[in-house]
Design an enzyme around this catalytic site. Structure first.
Site, mmCIF file in Angstrom:
data_model
loop_
_atom_site.group_PDB
_atom_site.id
_atom_site.type_symbol
_atom_site.label_atom_id
_atom_site.label_comp_id
_atom_site.label_asym_id
_atom_site.label_seq_id
_atom_site.Cartn_x
_atom_site.Cartn_y
_atom_site.Cartn_z
ATOM 1 N N CYS A 154 -1.561 -0.650 7.547
ATOM 2 C CA CYS A 154 -0.756 0.565 7.441
ATOM 3 C C CYS A 154 -0.770 1.354 8.749
ATOM 4 O O CYS A 154 0.252 1.913 9.158
ATOM 5 C CB CYS A 154 -1.246 1.414 6.283
ATOM 6 N N CYS B 235 -5.397 1.727 6.181
ATOM 7 C CA CYS B 235 -6.045 0.492 6.613
ATOM 8 C C CYS B 235 -5.436 0.041 7.937
ATOM 9 O O CYS B 235 -4.508 0.653 8.456
ATOM 10 C CB CYS B 235 -5.878 -0.586 5.539
ATOM 11 N N GLU C 70 1.124 3.721 2.040
ATOM 12 C CA GLU C 70 1.690 4.065 3.344
ATOM 13 C C GLU C 70 2.698 3.013 3.822
ATOM 14 O O GLU C 70 3.813 3.357 4.224
ATOM 15 C CB GLU C 70 0.574 4.213 4.386
ATOM 16 N N HIS D 45 0.855 -1.179 0.000
ATOM 17 C CA HIS D 45 0.000 0.000 0.000
ATOM 18 C C HIS D 45 0.895 1.234 0.000
ATOM 19 O O HIS D 45 2.079 1.155 0.350
ATOM 20 C CB HIS D 45 -0.886 0.013 1.237
#
Length: 151
Positions: free
Chosen positions: A86, A83, A55, A53
């Protein structure tokens, strides 16, 4: 334009770039002392890594490349609320501040369900809680998500 809006614009630019590169529309920028020190776009498809992701990938790469694992003096700007995974990475790196645009609930509404406040849930149950500013350029961030997930 505020400093938060300026850095969120960059996260938004990266989210659009992620789509151009064949990934999902998420971008993140790491800032220290008013300067961007690292940035990343979502790369789950191009890296064949569902954990890459914007992040988590940013934190992994930045820490690996710099040897810095404590980010108390940094702010992470991201186009959408992180999420659970992260958010957990932000706890482990002791991130000082998180700024996001669209919420996870905004994203989930696009899919027709409620979602949850991922970062709040993780941070509220952790020994480290970054300062959080939510909703910066929210409308623009939501629009990018809608364009991608509801063509």
């Amino acid at each position: 334009m505020t400093q938060d809006e300026t850095f969120m614009k960059e996260a938004l630019r990266l989210s659009k770039l992620a789509v151009q590169h064949g990934n999902e529309p998420f971008g993140a920028v790491l800032v220290r002392d008013g300067e961007i020190v690292f940035s990343n776009e979502n790369q789950i498809h191009t890296r064949s890594d569902p954990t890459f992701h914007a992040e988590a990938g940013l934190l992994r790469q930045f820490c690996s490349e710099t040897g810095v694992t404590q980010l108390r003096d940094c702010t992470l700007y991201t186009s959408c609320e992180p999420c659970f995974m992260c958010s957990g990475a932000m706890v482990w790196t002791r991130l000082g501040r998180l700024v996001y645009g669209a919420s996870n609930m905004d994203l989930c509404r696009i899919f027709g369900h409620d979602g949850s406040a991922c970062s709040k849930i993780v941070f509220d149950h952790s020994d480290h809680r970054p300062d959080v500013t939510a909703g910066v350029l929210r409308d623009e961030c939501c629009q990018v998500l809608r364009e991608y997930f509801r063509p």
